[in-house]
Design a protein around this motif. Structure first.
Motif, PDB file in Angstrom:
ATOM      1  N   THR A  35       0.801  -1.235   0.000  1.00  0.00           N
ATOM      2  CA  THR A  35       0.000   0.000   0.000  1.00  0.00           C
ATOM      3  C   THR A  35       0.824   1.271   0.000  1.00  0.00           C
ATOM      4  N   THR A 139      -9.558  -1.668   3.587  1.00  0.00           N
ATOM      5  CA  THR A 139      -9.173  -0.825   2.449  1.00  0.00           C
ATOM      6  C   THR A 139     -10.342  -0.468   1.531  1.00  0.00           C
ATOM      7  N   HIS A 140     -11.369  -1.283   1.525  1.00  0.00           N
ATOM      8  CA  HIS A 140     -12.497  -1.138   0.588  1.00  0.00           C
ATOM      9  C   HIS A 140     -12.007  -1.149  -0.854  1.00  0.00           C
ATOM     10  N   ASN A 141     -10.868  -1.783  -1.069  1.00  0.00           N
ATOM     11  CA  ASN A 141     -10.250  -1.859  -2.389  1.00  0.00           C
ATOM     12  C   ASN A 141      -9.994  -3.335  -2.678  1.00  0.00           C
ATOM     13  N   ARG A 143      -8.698  -4.875  -5.280  1.00  0.00           N
ATOM     14  CA  ARG A 143      -7.377  -5.179  -5.844  1.00  0.00           C
ATOM     15  C   ARG A 143      -6.311  -5.223  -4.732  1.00  0.00           C
ATOM     16  N   ALA A 144      -6.306  -4.239  -3.853  1.00  0.00           N
ATOM     17  CA  ALA A 144      -5.344  -4.227  -2.738  1.00  0.00           C
ATOM     18  C   ALA A 144      -5.601  -5.405  -1.804  1.00  0.00           C
TER      19      ALA A 144
END
Length: 186
Positions: A35, A139-141, A143-144
């Motif tokens: 990150t 993260t609400h991501n 991909r991450a």
């Protein structure tokens, strides 16, 4: 008997604590590498190991039961395995039960490479699932979360294997020391 139970509980607590610390450090480093955000890395690094430690404890207990069952072959062997694991049956007693040519059983678990490999694979799968869920929640991501979920468990699996081998060596060393002391006394 109470002292034996306390000693076993203390050993389990130390094993879980050492796993938690190792996991915390590796999780922060991996999350930061992915990150490049120290706050997010600390959040993932602090929260994810907490849930992984709970999952690890369950995983370790399940594998303890599986490994104990695999070493048992009949009621006498089961009783002997439990006695040996708890340090109740000395190597001398095992030799008496099995004859003079027998050097006692080693109930250090797991014993085969296949068991160690399968235990490590199940750990990796469990770790991946928990890592992705926690990383996504923070993260609400996606991909991450998937990247952390793939990379972090791979790194942790290597450290898990080393951690497990170290604890097996500690158990083996203590069993050897106990056998030497008992041999001197006898």
């Amino acid at each position: 008997m109470v002292a034996l139970i306390l000693q076993t509980a203390r050993k389990l607590a130390l094993k879980i604590a050492s796993y938690g610390v190792m996991h915390l450090i590796v999780a922060i480093i991996v999350a930061f590498a992915i990150t490049r955000d120290i706050r997010l890395a600390l959040a993932v690094g602090m929260v994810e190991p907490f849930f992984q430690t709970i999952a690890y404890t369950i995983h370790d207990r399940v594998w303890h039961v599986i490994e104990k069952r695999r070493t048992a072959s009949g009621l006498e062997e089961t009783a002997e395995a439990v006695s040996s694991r708890l340090g109740i049956m000395s190597p001398q007693e095992q030799m008496r039960v099995h004859g003079h040519h027998h050097h006692g059983h080693s109930h250090a678990l797991p014993s085969s490479f296949k068991q160690v490999a399968f235990k490590t694979v199940t750990y990796g799968l469990m770790h991946f699932t928990v890592a992705v869920c926690v990383a996504f929640a923070l993260t609400h991501n996606l991909r991450a979360a998937l990247t952390i979920g793939i990379v972090e468990p791979l790194v942790q699996t290597v450290f898990f294997t080393l951690h497990d081998r170290i604890w097996i060596r500690i158990d083996t060393r203590k069993a050897t020391e106990t056998a030497r002391v008992e041999h001197r006394i006898a």
